[in-house]
Design a protein around this motif. Structure first.
Motif, mmCIF file in Angstrom:
data_model
loop_
_atom_site.group_PDB
_atom_site.id
_atom_site.type_symbol
_atom_site.label_atom_id
_atom_site.label_comp_id
_atom_site.label_asym_id
_atom_site.label_seq_id
_atom_site.Cartn_x
_atom_site.Cartn_y
_atom_site.Cartn_z
ATOM 1 N N VAL A 115 -2.299 -2.385 -2.897
ATOM 2 C CA VAL A 115 -1.299 -3.046 -2.057
ATOM 3 C C VAL A 115 -1.347 -2.601 -0.601
ATOM 4 N N SER A 116 -2.285 -1.718 -0.232
ATOM 5 C CA SER A 116 -2.355 -1.242 1.154
ATOM 6 C C SER A 116 -2.783 -2.342 2.111
ATOM 7 N N LEU A 117 -2.214 -2.311 3.284
ATOM 8 C CA LEU A 117 -2.592 -3.229 4.340
ATOM 9 C C LEU A 117 -3.964 -2.823 4.866
ATOM 10 N N ILE A 118 -4.869 -3.784 4.988
ATOM 11 C CA ILE A 118 -6.194 -3.551 5.562
ATOM 12 C C ILE A 118 -6.205 -4.247 6.913
ATOM 13 N N HIS A 119 -6.430 -3.487 7.973
ATOM 14 C CA HIS A 119 -6.407 -4.034 9.327
ATOM 15 C C HIS A 119 -7.720 -3.681 10.017
ATOM 16 N N GLY A 120 -8.436 -4.694 10.423
ATOM 17 C CA GLY A 120 -9.711 -4.471 11.100
ATOM 18 C C GLY A 120 -10.708 -3.727 10.227
ATOM 19 N N GLY A 121 -10.642 -3.958 8.916
ATOM 20 C CA GLY A 121 -11.559 -3.295 7.989
ATOM 21 C C GLY A 121 -11.167 -1.871 7.631
ATOM 22 N N HIS A 122 -10.015 -1.414 8.118
ATOM 23 C CA HIS A 122 -9.563 -0.049 7.830
ATOM 24 C C HIS A 122 -8.239 -0.079 7.083
ATOM 25 N N ALA A 123 -8.094 0.831 6.122
ATOM 26 C CA ALA A 123 -6.853 0.923 5.351
ATOM 27 C C ALA A 123 -5.759 1.549 6.206
ATOM 28 N N ALA A 124 -4.606 0.921 6.203
ATOM 29 C CA ALA A 124 -3.429 1.463 6.893
ATOM 30 C C ALA A 124 -2.567 2.119 5.813
ATOM 31 N N PHE A 125 -2.916 3.363 5.447
ATOM 32 C CA PHE A 125 -2.177 4.061 4.402
ATOM 33 C C PHE A 125 -0.693 4.105 4.758
ATOM 34 N N ARG A 160 0.059 -8.972 -1.204
ATOM 35 C CA ARG A 160 -0.386 -8.223 -2.382
ATOM 36 C C ARG A 160 0.792 -7.551 -3.091
ATOM 37 N N ALA A 161 1.742 -7.025 -2.324
ATOM 38 C CA ALA A 161 2.923 -6.396 -2.934
ATOM 39 C C ALA A 161 3.699 -7.437 -3.746
ATOM 40 N N ARG A 162 3.889 -8.632 -3.184
ATOM 41 C CA ARG A 162 4.583 -9.704 -3.896
ATOM 42 C C ARG A 162 3.830 -10.073 -5.169
ATOM 43 N N THR A 163 2.513 -10.188 -5.066
ATOM 44 C CA THR A 163 1.702 -10.514 -6.245
ATOM 45 C C THR A 163 1.832 -9.427 -7.300
ATOM 46 N N ALA A 164 1.832 -8.171 -6.876
ATOM 47 C CA ALA A 164 1.966 -7.064 -7.823
ATOM 48 C C ALA A 164 3.304 -7.128 -8.553
ATOM 49 N N PHE A 165 4.383 -7.442 -7.828
ATOM 50 C CA PHE A 165 5.693 -7.566 -8.474
ATOM 51 C C PHE A 165 5.703 -8.721 -9.466
ATOM 52 N N LEU A 209 1.379 -5.919 -11.682
ATOM 53 C CA LEU A 209 0.140 -5.203 -11.391
ATOM 54 C C LEU A 209 0.479 -3.835 -10.812
ATOM 55 N N CYS A 210 -0.376 -2.856 -11.088
ATOM 56 C CA CYS A 210 -0.218 -1.510 -10.539
ATOM 57 C C CYS A 210 -0.514 -1.541 -9.039
ATOM 58 N N GLN A 211 0.336 -0.887 -8.259
ATOM 59 C CA GLN A 211 0.120 -0.889 -6.809
ATOM 60 C C GLN A 211 -1.100 -0.089 -6.391
ATOM 61 N N ILE A 212 -1.604 0.802 -7.231
ATOM 62 C CA ILE A 212 -2.755 1.630 -6.863
ATOM 63 C C ILE A 212 -4.068 0.976 -7.300
ATOM 64 N N CYS A 213 -4.190 0.685 -8.600
ATOM 65 C CA CYS A 213 -5.466 0.164 -9.102
ATOM 66 C C CYS A 213 -5.532 -1.357 -9.153
ATOM 67 N N GLY A 214 -4.375 -2.049 -9.132
ATOM 68 C CA GLY A 214 -4.350 -3.504 -9.166
ATOM 69 C C GLY A 214 -4.515 -4.099 -10.547
#
Length: 146
Positions: free
Chosen positions: A22-32, A39-44, A48-53
């Motif tokens: 569920v992490s935001l990816i910005h410019g190819g980099h993870a924004a921890f 993705r968070a909405r889809t997980a809910f 789905l697990c927020q870590i492994c999906g």
């Protein structure tokens, strides 16, 4: 430190850490620490697990910060039991020292058969009583056409 869970073996890494699903990816980099809203909405919605999906088991876990407890909900999706220790050890939001002024409310225990679900009461129109008879209907009128 906890090792990478087997469920996360295929997840990308950034700085040696698993990039949560569920992490935001910005410019190819993870924004921890930042959630990708879609993705968070889809997980809910898809459980789905927020870590492994991956799909969550019947029993799943939440990381709840004191501020979340005060609001009565967590903005983050649930996790597998295998993903929880890794996330708790490495997530920037869960490894920060807790605020000293926040206290979690005491929640009542949930009954073994789950929480009771009730519908909100609907307003019903007042029923006429003998003291107030219903309004008399107007007599039908004949209308001539033509």
């Amino acid at each position: 430190m906890h090792s990478i869970p087997q469920r996360c073996a295929r997840r990308p890494l950034s700085g040696g850490l698993v990039v949560p699903w569920v992490s935001l990816i910005h410019g190819g980099h993870a924004a921890f620490g930042s959630l990708d809203a879609d993705r968070a909405r889809t997980a809910f919605l898809r459980r789905l697990c927020q870590i492994c999906g991956q799909f969550l088991d019947e029993r799943c876990y939440l990381i709840v910060r004191p501020a979340d407890a005060a609001r009565g909900h967590s903005p983050e999706p649930a996790l597998h039991s295998e993903c929880l220790p890794y996330a708790a050890a490495h997530c920037p939001c869960s490894t920060a020292p807790p605020p000293t002024t926040a206290t979690a409310p005491s929640w009542p225990p949930i009954p073994p058969d789950g929480p009771a679900l009730t519908r909100p009461a609907r307003a019903r129109p007042a029923r006429p009583t003998k003291a107030t008879p219903p309004a008399a209907a107007a007599p039908p009128t004949a209308t001539r056409h033509g």
